[in-house]
Design an enzyme around this catalytic site. Structure first.
Site, PDB file in Angstrom:
ATOM      1  NE  ARG A  94      -1.596   2.441   2.861  1.00  0.00           N
ATOM      2  CZ  ARG A  94      -1.032   3.644   3.342  1.00  0.00           C
ATOM      3  NH1 ARG A  94      -1.103   4.756   2.452  1.00  0.00           N
ATOM      4  NH2 ARG A  94      -0.669   3.862   4.678  1.00  0.00           N
ATOM      5  CD  GLU A 104      -3.778  12.372   5.586  1.00  0.00           C
ATOM      6  OE1 GLU A 104      -3.129  12.619   4.804  1.00  0.00           O
ATOM      7  OE2 GLU A 104      -5.012  12.361   5.851  1.00  0.00           O
TER       8      GLU A 104
END
Length: 547
Positions: free
Chosen positions: A34, A164
């Protein structure tokens, strides 16, 4: 974490029970498929993704793998489906994870279609990202996160949560970031994942932030996700695991956008050698997996990259090889055998006899003291022309040296200048030393070696002498096919007697010229041999055959 923050989250399949801080088992979640695929120019085919997934889970024994981002493409969906079909048969499905977004129901539906069972939900870990990218309030974001988690639960999908830009959040908006973590501890999620998204943290900051968070939220499973923008990813990982992180994210060969992610190979070595923590990685398989990922990604491994680089277990200086012979003076804990590799001793201009002896032992070759001295000198000479002489080069060099030593040298090539231009015939200017006298000639031909031979024939014709007939010309290089390999040229000559000579050089034409120089000296010696005998030169001796 789902029921009680005073109990540690359950480890992934295969993990040992946790028995205390100093003997904790650290989960390794590899995200080569990923985050690693976000390396510029890297895109794995679905079949390649499946092969890498198999190696990561079955060979390396990583705890979890992150294999894709939801919603990316049909090819991405196909790749995840291949992996989940295989993982379901093997009982690994709970170890295969997919990144998804706060976009109920789109990401969750995509993951359901892919056959995966674990969502890594990407949330905003800094107020800066929340306000300027999503343009939402914390209350709105938290409500949407809760909705995504609930929908995933409804569809039978378990959830981990990414924060994030967490590192910037802890620097610039800690109240928001800590409130998000507090909110998540009351949600049915298994892990909270703390990414240094921009690779900006120092080890001291990692220590401070992890200590603060793990003290405040005891028993919660936190993953740490490092990027390598300041070349600090592995140092930051070490601080993270030493101050409460329960999981670490890695990529094979450090793949990832910008400067990449924390490299799996280095993380494994550092945790094993600098902590008392446990990991389940089979490190002897690391090099095999690293080379396969290198091939599939097309992203070359730097030769000096720790653990998996071509040169990292190669001693170049002769003094190091000598020290290794004397109680392993230059060894450390990073033994190459740990990673399925071998220590090598480079041959070149800094080589000593100890380096050469190590390589000869590997080849099963034994030389006399005087021969070893000559081989050492030849390697030093060749090392000035070539960055590194390899073990594969060594038999060629030995053969060349032994042949040279058996020939009395009274003729030599003193100088040459070769030109080769498109649309023009090659030209050679040549200077020969024949019994102490110098002769100069030039010639053009169909190739550089042909031009050289034409110039040489002019010189010998002026002396009233004939050259042998060239009957065979063979070129070979040591195994490996590298463009900087030495070239061995073997030429067969007919001078009333059949013999062969060899030349060795990084340049094919020069190697042929060296073989020719040996031929010129041999025919001087042939003058004194019986007329009705045929002598053939084999390696380092003449064999005389009755005519």
């Amino acid at each position: 974490m789902e029921a009680n923050r005073n109990h540690t989250a359950q480890p992934s399949k295969g993990a040992e029970p946790l028995e205390g801080f100093n003997c904790r088992r650290i989960e390794i979640m590899d995200t080569t498929l990923r985050d690693g695929e976000q390396t510029s120019g890297v895109s794995f085919l679905p079949s390649e993704k499946l092969q890498i997934a198999k190696l990561l889970l079955e060979e390396l024994k990583v705890d979890r793998i992150e294999v894709a981002s939801a919603r990316v493409s049909e090819g991405e969906l196909e790749g995840v489906q291949k992996i989940t079909q295989w993982a379901s048969q093997k009982g690994y499905l709970d170890r295969v994870e997919v990144l998804g977004f706060v976009d109920t129901p789109v990401s969750v539906n995509w993951i359901v279609e892919s056959g995966a069972k674990v969502l890594n939900l990407l949330t905003k870990g800094s107020l800066n990202h929340l306000v300027h990218q999503l343009k939402k309030t914390p209350e709105q974001h938290f409500a949407e996160i809760s909705q995504s988690i609930a929908y995933a639960q409804e569809k039978g999908i378990s959830v981990n949560v990414y924060l994030e830009d967490w590192s910037n959040g802890m620097r610039n908006s800690p109240e928001y970031t800590l409130s998000l973590i507090e909110f998540l501890t009351h949600q049915p999620v298994k892990r909270i994942m703390l990414p240094d998204t921009l690779g900006l943290l120092s080890p001291e900051e990692v220590k401070t932030f992890l200590t603060q968070i793990t003290a405040k939220f005891q028993g919660v499973h936190f993953d740490f996700h490092a990027h390598n923008d300041y070349d600090l990813s592995v140092a930051n990982v070490l601080e993270a695991v030493n101050h409460g992180a329960s999981g670490i994210h890695t990529t094979v060969n450090g793949l990832g956008e910008r400067a990449g992610n924390a490299p799996l190979e280095s993380v494994v070595a550092v945790i094993k050698d600098f902590t008392d923590l446990e990991i389940g990685i089979q490190e002897q398989k690391i090099f095999r997996v690293s080379k396969l990922v290198e091939q599939f990604s097309g992203h070359h491994i730097p030769s000096n990259k720790p653990v998996v680089g071509e040169n990292v277990f190669t001693q170049t200086a002769g003094i190091h090889a000598d020290g290794d012979n004397k109680k392993n003076l230059y060894f450390n804990d990073l033994m190459p055998e740990r990673f399925g590799r071998q220590r090598k001793y480079a041959l070149g201009k800094t080589s000593g006899k100890a380096n050469i002896l190590k390589n000869l032992e590997e080849l099963g070759i034994s030389l006399e003291k005087e021969e070893l001295t000559r081989v050492t000198q030849r390697i030093i000479e060749l090392g000035d022309k070539k960055e590194r002489v390899t073990t594969e080069d060594l038999p060629y060099i030995i053969s060349d040296v032994l042949q040279n030593n058996s020939i009395a040298k009274t003729i030599s090539i003193e100088g040459y200048h070769m030109t080769h231009s498109k649309g023009l015939k090659p030209t050679v200017q040549l200077r020969m030393n024949i019994h102490g006298k110098f002769y100069d000639e030039s010639a053009t031909g169909d190739g550089q070696y042909d031009s050289f031979m034409r110039a040489l024939k002019k010189i010998y014709k002026s002396l009233g002498r004939e050259l042998p007939k060239l009957t065979d010309y063979h070129v070979s290089i040591p195994p490996g096919g590298k463009t900087d390999a030495f070239v061995e040229t073997v030429i067969t000559w007919d001078y009333g007697k059949i013999f062969k000579t060899k030349g060795l050089d990084p340049d094919q034409t020069v190697a042929a010229m060296m073989a020719t120089e040996k031929m010129l000296n041999i025919i001087e010696n042939m003058t004194y041999q019986p007329e009705k005998e045929e002598s053939t030169y084999y390696g380092n001796e003449y064999r005389v055959i009755a005519g």
